[in-house]
Design an enzyme around this catalytic site. Structure first.
Site, short mmCIF file in Angstrom:
data_model
loop_
_atom_site.label_atom_id
_atom_site.label_comp_id
_atom_site.label_asym_id
_atom_site.label_seq_id
_atom_site.Cartn_x
_atom_site.Cartn_y
_atom_site.Cartn_z
N ASP A 315 0.86 -1.17 0.00
CA ASP A 315 0.00 0.00 0.00
C ASP A 315 0.91 1.23 0.00
OD1 ASP A 315 -2.35 1.57 0.29
OD2 ASP A 315 -1.94 1.72 2.43
N ASP A 529 -1.64 -0.79 6.08
CA ASP A 529 -1.85 -0.26 7.42
C ASP A 529 -3.29 0.14 7.71
OD1 ASP A 529 -1.69 2.09 5.71
OD2 ASP A 529 -1.74 3.21 7.59
N ASP A 533 -7.29 -2.09 4.10
CA ASP A 533 -6.31 -3.07 3.64
C ASP A 533 -6.57 -4.46 4.21
OD1 ASP A 533 -4.86 -1.21 2.15
OD2 ASP A 533 -3.69 -0.58 3.88
#
Length: 657
Positions: A315, A529, A533
């Site tokens: 990410d 995080d 996600d």
């Protein structure tokens, strides 16, 4: 030590027969009584086939042969003695590994100081503290519950959680996590979570669960021992009884004593201690070593899978970048800058996303600047817009933005996808960054450019990953294509996919995973995080969560947790897992190889009881010592970031170029 001393003394005593047997039984039982008890319990519980039974049968048989032949009892005692020395080495190794884990267990707070109305402090159980309670943490005490510092300045030691040796400074307004030790001044903290949801409780839960998840290698050894042990016991019986009977059938002398001795030697050699002990110990030591550097692995099975990571999917926000956004450009269309910022900030009032926080911060700064201008005799440009807007309805649209309703007027704040949806004629700014657009009843009001900051260690982390066997790094983000490509180019990421919704991230991850030739050897790991996600973390072969600032959902869904959000720790985790697996394979090959050779030599009578002691205890000690190398794996150290050539050029040189 007592057994050894007695055995040496009795060796020189001129005694024979029953007296000699009774004397030698004292050191034998002194050193081996617990092994005999374990073997007896195993038989009683109908689970006899373990190393205790093999050692008991071999040594009792050797003692019986010594009685029968009036020979030496020292071999039987020495076998048991060396076995116990090997067990001692194992317990020392496990103790050293366990201390790395227990250092983390020590972070558990025993109490919380709740401040009463009269200013006195009362110690209560952390479980009894409610959210919003102000607690006091004195110097030397552990922070019991996550919260926000409301008063006091101090340094806190986060080493037990993050592996970071440098203390962190805490001031009013800073977030603090439980498990850290307050080093200097008194801190007053307003709790933001209950104890069971705080960092320290989550960490302890992860540690406790880690031991229950076995790796493929451990499961193989467990199954191997269950099949292997009865086979060698029956083989030894065949050697002791079957061979003499065959010799008798052929008209030869049976020589019972020799073949029973060989069978006992065969039993000692065959004991699978080296494999049964050293392999779980290797994983245990690896998990202990990696936890010392602020990385929590939820089980040895995940450590084994992590070692085969070939593709790392990341990410962007909060993982490779700090997630600290700030408004850098404002482009109003139908309203003033102040009104544009204020509308966007108020629409995002209840969002915890870093972009929303940056909008609220910019709005507060504009309002403050307006008040200061008014105090200086100037006109307050923000006027009443600096006050809170009482929206009639506020609706969040996943992956697009927010729609706020006031007196029938709909204000939309979000990305280009949302503008397209409502039919607004928006204009994309030239600057790279995350762009927030605003529209009122479908009429475009302007855009706000917000930029994120790349983490200091992200560039080095990408390089370190490539050096430790990761062949491809992919970045998935919901940000605009321009922003995503800028960050990817800066970090030298191999592939980047932008403007993705949470479900599209899962689809893209599955597409990457489906493109592999060998799924078992080409592991795809995902690092994230945020709460959005969690689905991707669950779907990946290995999910890695940023634990310090990551959401609870992400930490819960992940298999590996980085306690200080440092992406460089990912490469450290992969390095530790690879070395750990290499040591496990070394132990398996060495232990089985030596055993096979010694078993053949023992069956042929070319290896006696002393060779059996080496094949059993000696190999176990060597494998245990080899396993302990997992504790000495060093983390990937920080280094000065090399400046890009373009950054080193002066402005004149850039223009000339």
């Amino acid at each position: 030590l007592a057994s050894t001393a007695m055995m040496i003394v009795f060796y020189f005593l001129p005694v024979h027969g029953l007296v000699r047997f009774v004397l030698y039984m004292i050191p034998y039982l002194t050193v081996g009584y617990d092994v005999l008890l374990k073997a007896g319990k195993g038989i009683w519980n109908r689970q006899p086939f373990d190393e205790s039974l093999l050692m008991a049968v071999a040594t009792v048989g050797a003692m019986a042969l010594a009685v029968y032949e009036d020979g030496s009892y020292t071999e039987a005692i020495a076998v048991m003695l060396f076995y116990q020395v090997g067990e001692w080495f194992q317990s020392c190794a496990v103790g050293k590994s366990r201390r790395n884990i227990s250092d983390l267990m020590d972070i558990c707070p025993e109490f919380a100081n709740v401040e009463q109305e009269d200013g006195t402090l009362t110690q209560v159980d952390p479980d009894e503290v409610e959210v919003g309670t102000v607690i006091a943490v004195r110097p030397g005490e552990k922070i019991p519950i996550d919260g926000i510092c409301v008063d006091g300045n101090s340094s806190v030691d986060t080493a037990a959680l993050t592996g970071e040796s440098v203390p962190r400074t805490v001031r009013p307004g800073d977030e603090v996590i439980s498990g850290c030790v307050n080093q200097s001044g008194l801190l007053r903290i307003r709790t933001t979570k209950e104890y069971e949801d705080s960092t320290v409780a989550k960490v302890l839960e992860l540690i406790e669960d880690a031991g229950s998840r076995k790796s493929k290698s451990e499961r193989f050894i467990t199954k191997f021992a269950r099949v292997y042990t009865p086979i060698v016991v029956y083989a030894a019986l065949a050697l002791a009884i079957g061979t003499p009977l065959i010799r008798m059938a052929l008209g030869m002398k049976p020589i019972w004593g020799i073949w029973i001795y060989r069978a006992l030697t065969f039993l000692v050699i065959s004991c699978p201690c080296a494999l049964v002990i050293s392999i779980p110990l290797s994983f245990f030591a690896g998990i202990g070593a990696i936890s010392r550097h602020g990385v929590l692995v939820k089980g040895s099975n995940f450590l084994e899978i992590l070692s085969n990571t070939k593709t790392l999917v990341c990410d962007k926000t909060g993982t490779l970048t700090k997630g600290v956004f700030q408004v850098t450009e404002i482009h109003p269309a139908e309203v003033s800058e102040e009104e544009l910022i204020h509308l966007a900030a108020e629409a995002e009032r209840y969002s915890s996303h870093p972009i929303a926080e940056s909008l609220r911060k910019a709005d507060a700064e504009k309002a403050k600047a307006g008040r200061e201008g008014a105090d200086a005799g100037k006109t307050d440009a923000s006027g009443s817009e600096s006050t809170e807007i009482a929206w009639d309805d506020l609706k969040e649209i996943a992956g697009e933005g927010v729609e706020a309703v006031k007196d029938g007027t709909v204000t939309a704040v979000g990305n280009a996808r949302l503008m397209k949806k409502i039919g607004a004629d928006w204009k994309e700014p030239e600057e790279a960054g995350t762009v927030v657009y605003a529209a009122r009843d479908g009429k475009f009001l302007g855009s706000i450019v917000i930029s994120d900051v790349i983490k200091e260690h992200s560039r080095q982390a990408i390089r370190a990953l490539k050096e430790n066997g990761v062949s491809k790094v992919v970045m998935l983000t919901g940000d605009s294509k321009k922003t995503a490509e800028r960050v990817a180019s800066d970090l030298k990421v191999d592939e980047v996919y932008s403007e993705l919704l949470p479900q599209q991230k899962v689809e893209k991850l599955e597409e990457i995973m489906n493109g592999r030739k060998d799924p078992e050897k080409e592991i795809v790991s995902f690092v994230g995080d945020g709460i959005n996600d969690a689905p991707v973390l669950t779907r990946a072969d290995i999910g890695i969560a940023m634990g310090a600032m990551g959401s609870d959902a992400a930490v819960e869904a992940a298999d590996v947790v980085l306690m200080d959000d440092d992406p460089l720790k990912i490469a450290t985790a992969i390095r530790v897992s690879r070395k750990c697996l290499r040591i496990v394979r070394e132990n398996i090959v060495f232990a089985i190889g030596v055993k096979v050779v010694c078993l053949i030599l023992g069956a042929l009578g070319l290896a006696g009881m002393w060779a059996a002691v080496f094949a059993d205890v000696g190999v176990m000690i060597l494998c245990v010592l080899n396993s302990m190398r997992c504790l000495s794996i060093r983390p990937i150290l920080l280094e000065d970031e090399p400046k890009d050539t373009e950054e080193m050029l002066s402005e004149e040189e850039k223009r000339a170029a």
